[in-house]
Structure formats: C-alpha cells, structure tokens
Design an enzyme around this catalytic site. Structure first.
Site, short mmCIF file in Angstrom:
data_model
loop_
_atom_site.label_atom_id
_atom_site.label_comp_id
_atom_site.label_asym_id
_atom_site.label_seq_id
_atom_site.Cartn_x
_atom_site.Cartn_y
_atom_site.Cartn_z
N LYS A 1 0.94 -1.35 -0.06
CA LYS A 1 -0.16 -0.15 0.01
C LYS A 1 0.89 1.41 0.23
CE LYS A 1 -4.43 -1.79 1.95
NZ LYS A 1 -3.94 -3.24 1.72
N LYS B 1 -16.54 -6.17 2.74
CA LYS B 1 -17.74 -6.04 2.02
C LYS B 1 -18.96 -7.15 2.22
CE LYS B 1 -14.75 -4.06 -1.35
NZ LYS B 1 -14.05 -4.15 -2.52
N LYS C 1 -2.96 1.46 9.11
CA LYS C 1 -3.14 0.30 8.03
C LYS C 1 -1.96 -0.61 7.98
CE LYS C 1 -6.29 2.82 5.04
NZ LYS C 1 -6.20 3.09 3.69
N ARG D 1 -6.84 -8.01 -9.81
CA ARG D 1 -7.14 -9.25 -10.01
C ARG D 1 -8.69 -9.06 -10.41
NH1 ARG D 1 -10.13 -9.23 -5.47
NH2 ARG D 1 -9.09 -8.63 -3.52
#
Length: 450
Positions: A116, A237, A158, A292
C-alpha cells in the site's frame, strides 16, 4: 488464444471461471483439496486433480504442486481467481518460468500495487488524489504517535501489505493509537508476513466506491463504470451495487477517466480495480488497487452485459481490446449480496453440513455458488459460500427484487448472514441510499441486539 486453462482456486469463483471456459470452448482443469473433493466446481471441470490436505498451505497455496498438475494436464495457462495466489507476484513469475500464461497483470505491477505504501507513491505520481498521510512505513510506535499528531486525529492505522480489513483500525486519539499499534502490527506480520504499518487521515462517513478497469498489452484501456461497496462488516464487504446511488454523473466520469489515466501511466494490463474513498462532498481519494478479478465483478457484468472473465482471458492471450469507452453502456441497477456461513449478529464463522438449500429463481436473479444442498462447509476457508445478484430497471426495483429473493432463500444446517442481509434490504436508510461504511454500526446494531 490459450488452449487449456487450470483454475488455481476453489468454490464459487472456480465455478464462475469454468462457465466462461465452456462458453469459449477452452478445456479447463480444477484442483481441489481433500476438504473439497465433493464440491460442485470439481465435477463441473473437464478434469480435476487432488492437491493435498485441507490446509491452504497443503493445497491452494502449494505453488509447486499446482504447477506440476498444470504441466501434467498439458495446460498452457492459469487463472488464479481472487484470494489465494491471485496477487502473488512470485506465483505469477513461476507461471511465466513454467511457460504458462498467467491470467492477470505482470508480476512487477502486482508486487508494487500489493504494497500500500508503494501503491500510494505510484498513484500520487500518476495524478490520483490521496488522503493526507504517510507515503512511507512507520518506524515504530513513537514515529506513529508523532506522525498522527502532525496529520491530525482521527487517523486510520493500516497494514502496508494488508487486505480484507486485516491490520486496519480507526484511532481517534493517542491513547487508542498506543493500544492499537502493536496488535495490528502482529496481525499484519501473521497474515501477510510483513508487519509494516502506515497511517492516513480518517475520512469520516465515507463511501467505498471502486472503478473497474481493463487494459491490453497495446496501451489501450477503458473503465467499466463504478461499484459502491460501502456496506461492510469488520471492514469486509457484504453488499455491493452498481451504479452508486451517491455519485453524480460528472464525478462518476471524472473517477473513471482518472483511473484510466493512472493505469496507463503505470503500464497496467488485464482487469483490475482502483478503490476510492469518497467523502460527503463527492471528493474522491485513492485507497488501493486490486490487481485481479473482484468478488463483486458480477454487478459490473450485469449493468454492462460484458463477461469480465472472457475479457481477462482474451487480453492475457495477447488480443487487442476491441471495446472503446463509447461502447461501454450502462443499463439498469444491480445489487450483489455475499452469503456467508456465519452468525448474523456476531459474524463468527459457522462451518458445518448444509442439510438443504432452496434458491429463489427468477429472470432477475443470478447465483454464484460454491456449495450444493449436501455440502460440508469447511472451517479451513473463507466463510463466503455463495453470492446472489439481483437486477432491476431502477434501484428501487432492484431493492424490491432483492428483498423478496432473500425471503425465499433458504440454507439449512448452518447459520448464515441472510437475516442480516434481509434487515439491510428492508431498512429505509438503504433504500434512501444512505450507505456509508458505518451503515451496519449506525443502523443495525440496535436492531440486531433486540
């Protein structure tokens, strides 16, 4: 064009890829663990080979064994699906060394975008707006404390190599940062083999909106509109929809064009997704890139009429994109819900044996299944066992279709999150499009605690 394809994955995504292979007349090979020997996708493939034991390092992460089977079965290509080896640059390089076409981007890009901090630097150079934060890993807790004070609380801590919400935590003051830092660093080390952490300014009440892109080897690239994935539990999600109920048309086009400029700048090839956080003023900020196929790709397929797996295979085979941006239409509204084998209130996994499965069937419903009516849901893998995608001419129609379909959906023998999904589909805030990332905490915690 590839002539025989091995699918280095399992469950619903393996079944999804097999269906496109059959449509394209490409023979396909499945691999499976001892825990998956009776899984539906195994019998769907033209050939299937046992990888090993149920643990992922004995099966779906066993690179040498997968390549050995690909060679034995005379495959010339590998589709990694999502998860497992799909964003593993070393695996993509191993495929190339073995003379196999990897259905995805080149390994160098996978490696850069998988970190990241590196991705943040690349996207900043490519002109995407970033949330205020560090473009380097934190050195230690003292560095974290000093940097957070300079950025200003609240901040988001993070994992640099993270995904799926692991190692990620919002912190509102120095006391919370001190309590969170060490634990998240250890989780990042455990899950990703990399304990590097970084921080960004926390965007409050954000939307999670992503742009699907596709690029070929000849420098052509397009965007396939956006997906809103704001409704999450534990930063993962559970409900996705396309188009977003929040974006205006100017912002939608601006995000798409910005994403295409960025991937052209970095020389990206194949399908990918640039994820953004969008604030209340519709300002968007780069979050991360997934190199992906995404779990939620079917809703893009439903509104565009395109087959993303087919496009991936064609681009990886060296074909030019025949689509221009003007060709990519948008029709209707699609919503995907992820069916998890888990407690709908605590979100703890609920493995076990499915005793019966009754699916709603209608022309507006699409199922992506990893199980059947007598499957054993293993504790070794992600608890997502199916996805249901519904469509309507309008968002309200899609929500009505979703709500009625969920009432008919029955999985017996294990706990699932279907009651949670029913609550979401019926909630007035969902219908109004009030779908910020805190939706479940804000609207459903009290409901579920009754």
């Amino acid at each position: 064009m590839v002539t025989k394809l091995l699918i280095a994955n399992r469950g619903e995504i393996a079944a999804r890829i097999i269906r496109t292979c059959k449509k394209m007349n490409i023979p396909c090979v499945a691999v499976y663990s001892e825990a998956d020997q009776n899984a539906p996708y195994v019998s769907m493939a033209d050939e299937a080979y046992l990888l090993g034991g149920p643990k992922v390092n004995e099966s779906y992460l066993h690179v040498e064994k997968i390549l050995e089977i690909a060679k034995k079965a005379n495959c010339d290509s590998i589709h990694p699906g999502y998860g497992f080896l799909s964003e593993n640059a070393d695996f993509a390089r191993s495929c190339a060394r073995a003379g196999l076409t990897f259905i995805g981007p080149n390994p160098d890009i996978i490696e850069k975008m998988g970190n990241k901090v590196e991705a943040r630097k690349l996207m900043e150079a490519a002109g995407l707006p970033l949330v205020k934060g560090l473009s380097r890993p934190l050195i230690n807790l003292e560095d974290a404390s000093k940097s957070a004070a300079e950025i200003g609380y609240p901040v988001m801590l993070k994992a640099a190599a993270g995904g799926g919400g692991i190692g990620m935590q919002a912190v509102w003051n120095e006391e919370e940062l001190i309590a969170a830092f060490s634990g998240n660093q250890k989780r990042a080390e455990m899950f990703f083999g990399n304990g590097d952490m970084f921080i960004e300014k926390l965007i409050e009440k954000p939307r999670h909106i992503e742009i699907q892109i596709l690029a070929d080897q000849f420098g052509e690239a397009v965007y396939l509109w956006e997906r809103e994935c704001s409704i999450q539990r534990r930063n993962q999600k559970v409900v996705e929809e396309a188009p977003s109920p929040f974006l205006d048309e100017d912002t939608r086009i601006n995000m798409g064009q910005s994403a295409v400029r960025a991937i052209k700048e970095i020389g990206y090839q194949n399908a990918g997704t640039i994820e953004f956080l969008v604030d209340e003023q519709q300002q968007f900020y780069f979050l991360e890139m997934n190199t992906r196929l995404q779990v939620e790709h079917p809703i893009t397929e439903e509104i565009t009429g395109l087959d993303l797996v087919e496009l991936q295979i064609r681009v990886a085979s060296g074909e030019k994109l025949t689509l221009t941006q003007a060709d990519i239409k948008r029709e209707g509204h699609a919503i995907e819900v992820r069916i998890y084998a888990e407690d709908p209130v605590t979100f703890f996994p609920s493995p076990g044996t499915i005793t019966s499965l009754i699916l709603p069937e209608n022309e507006y419903i699409r199922h992506e299944l990893g199980v059947h009516g007598a499957s054993i849901v293993s504790p070794y893998y992600d608890p997502m066992i199916a996805k249901m995608i519904v469509k309507g001419d309008t968002r309200n129609e899609a929500i009505d279709n979703l709500s009625s379909a969920l009432e008919e959906y029955q999985i017996n023998g294990i706990k699932t999150n279907i009651p949670l999904l029913q609550d979401i589909s019926k909630h007035p805030a969902f219908r109004e499009g009030d779908t910020t990332t805190d939706f479940i905490d804000k609207h459903l915690k009290k409901l579920n605690s009754k």
